[in-house]
Write a protein that holds these residues in place. Structure first.
Motif: not given
Lengths: 199, 415
Positions: A195-199, B88-91
């Motif tokens: 995934s490109k996003l994480r928590e 990975a990017i974290s918002i």
């Protein structure tokens, strides 16, 4: 109203806390579980089973039985890890040994490390065991073939996507004259998307 | 209630900044204390979860310098895992970094860290007598460098990594792989406008002679002349020496405090920077009875870490500006409700504006290399401010030495 709010607050907090706590679930050891995409127990068992099945179905075994009148004795040697991962080849070797022994088609000889321990025990028996129960030195069953191999990988990466290609090469080599009587190969290809996003 | 919360938050956030400065201070202590002493002090720090990768990188390297190779493998592997998970990017972390400060983002490692961790792991595996484990690390390093490669920069491309790969392949008699790795190392050194070390020139000649005597060897011979034909000597010993000089620079904070246009607020901007440092490089000398070779620069990490920060600078600047606007708006809103609350919020926004000073700050400032072939059974290592150390060699052996300017022994792997 205030009580209701406090109640809601406790409920939400409890939900958060349970979400963070550790959970353990017992799984069937045969169940396939892939977390990171790396080499795991499923790959090890699958490759061991298929490779042993292939090796036992080939002509070298019947040729040996015809010539010698007995089943061949096999030993599993070193399986070198030439892959991109820290693979514990001992578990893979153990899987291979289990498959070979359970097939009932070959005799199986203990590996070098185990033999040293048994020899030490025989030496001890020489001094301490009774004549009737003592096991003599020089009665070991010599292996006819040694299985050796390698685990290789090729990895292709593009951003967060990876293709991992595993190739396991195994060879059965005659200890008497270094002839290779069987060469097996098993390939596994995995597509891993992170995934490109994480928590 | 709001005021108490604000005060607590402010103390919590400034505590983090203090801890980052403490870690930087400990790294500087390596010039005065042994790695074991610094390790003990570092282990007393309890970092927040978002700093775990940096913490494990530092701890792992100190464990390697303290000859605790198994623990070094555990710590560095943990750091490697954490950096991979944080890729990975974290918002939520980005939102916190955009409104409070950059230290609220998890430390995911700079490109140099992400490759260098494999170097240090490979060395730990080697000195723990596991060359296959070291080989795995170098394959992973190759993948990491491919992931980081761009056409415009050399970000995350380390000549030292290719060199160590080459040494490991040569020790395992994988000659083609070794030649390819040495060649990659040479190319990066040239791209960084450094002189190709004599040790690497000899490696290229030696391996090309074995692999492609009539092709590549002839080309390298034209390029690197003056060396004898690299014949195979079965009793000879090969010595690959790596020298870690000093400790890499750590970041400092550059801050600016200005009143807002209407004079009602104070606005603080903080950016990380590397100070200008003039270093006097030290070298190690490896001697047998007939010859002496000096280590030569293969990787200037002091420069590489600056390149990493420079690459990140546009995004840091953008986020700092965005944060200044957000904080300005927050203070204005608070001031509208209550002027005392406005003043407190302003104070909190000023004091929480701290630069991210985290880095892998135990790394050496440079990595150097030398190569020696000898028939002697002993060689001596000579470094500045240290007693000469003697290393014993077996016949026909391939040896890797890790020498450091810090207070460590010479680490020796023999194949």
């Amino acid at each position: 109203m205030k009580i209701k709010n406090n109640f809601l607050f406790i409920a939400v907090t409890a939900l958060f806390l349970t979400a963070c706590s550790t959970s353990v679930e017992r799984l069937d050891s045969q169940k396939e579980v892939d977390l990171s995409g790396a080499w795991n127990d499923t790959d090890s068992q699958l490759v061991a089973r298929e490779m042993v099945e292939d090796s036992l179905s080939r002509a070298w075994i019947s040729n040996f039985v015809k010539l010698e009148g007995k089943e061949p004795a096999v030993i599993v040697g070193k399986v070198r890890n030439l892959s991109h991962e820290h693979i514990n080849t001992n578990t893979f070797i153990a899987d291979m040994e289990r498959e070979l022994i359970n097939s009932g088609e070959v005799q199986f000889v203990a590996a070098a490390g185990a033999r040293d321990e048994i020899r030490a025990e025989r030496g001890d028996q020489d001094l301490n065991a009774t004549e009737e129960t003592r096991k003599e030195m020089g009665q070991e069953y010599g292996a006819d073939y040694m299985m050796q191999g390698q685990i290789n990988t090729i990895i292709d990466v593009d951003g967060t996507t990876q293709v991992r290609f595993y190739q396991v090469n195994l060879e059965m080599i005659s200890i008497k004259d270094n002839r290779k009587v069987w060469v097996g190969q098993k390939k596994i290809k995995k597509l891993i998307k992170n995934s490109k996003l994480r928590e | 209630m709001k005021k108490i919360l604000l005060t607590s938050l402010f103390f919590l956030l400034t505590a983090c900044a203090v801890q980052h400065r403490e870690t930087n201070k400990l790294a500087s202590q390596l010039y005065l204390q042994t790695p074991q002493q610094v390790l003990l002090q570092m282990q007393k720090i309890e970092p927040p979860e978002r700093d775990y990768a940096q913490y494990h990188l530092n701890i792992g390297l100190l464990q390697l310098f303290s000859s605790d190779f198994k623990s070094a493998i555990d710590s560095l592997s943990q750091a490697k895992k954490e950096m991979a998970a944080l890729a990975a990017i974290s918002i939520s972390e980005n939102a916190a970094a955009g409104t409070i400060n950059e230290t609220l983002r998890s430390y995911s490692g700079y490109p140099t860290d992400r490759v260098m961790v494999h170097n240090m792991l490979a060395l730990s595996y080697l000195f723990n007598d596991d060359i296959d484990g070291a080989r795995v690390e170098m394959l992973q390093a190759d993948i990491a460098m491919k992931k980081l490669a761009t056409k415009s920069t050399l970000s995350g491309q380390l000549a030292s990594t290719h060199l160590i790969s080459g040494i490991i392949y040569e020790m395992l008699d994988e000659q083609s792989n070794a030649l390819i790795s040495y060649r990659h190392s040479e190319q990066l050194i040239k791209q960084r406008n450094l002189t190709v070390p004599i040790g690497l020139q000899k490696s290229l000649l030696r391996l090309s002679y074995r692999v492609d005597r009539n092709g590549q060897y002839e080309l390298y011979k034209e390029q690197y002349s003056g060396f004898p034909t690299p014949l195979v000597n079965n009793n000879g010993k090969q010595i690959f020496s790596l020298y870690f000089d000093g400790v890499v620079s750590h970041k400092i904070e550059n801050s600016l405090l200005v009143p807002s246009g209407n004079g009602e607020q104070l606005i603080r901007i903080s950016m990380p920077a590397y100070p200008n440092v003039k270093r006097v490089s030290k070298y190690a000398k490896i001697n047998d009875t007939n010859a002496q070779v000096s280590t030569e620069l293969i990787e200037n990490l002091d420069k590489t870490v600056r390149e990493d920060l420079a690459e990140e600078y546009p995004s840091i600047l953008l986020l700092t500006t965005t944060r200044a606007i957000a904080k300005y708006e927050l203070v204005s809103q608070a001031d509208k409700q209550d002027s005392l609350l406005g003043a407190l919020v302003n104070l909190a926004t000023v004091l929480t504006e701290v630069a991210d000073l985290r880095s892998w700050n135990i790394l050496p400032s440079s990595i150097q290399f030398a190569y020696l072939e000898t028939n002697d059974t002993e060689i001596t290592i000579n470094t500045v401010n240290k007693v000469d150390q003697t290393i014993s060699l077996s016949n026909g052996s391939k040896n890797l030495l890790l020498i450091s300017s810090l207070d460590t022994p010479v680490f020796h792997y023999q194949q």
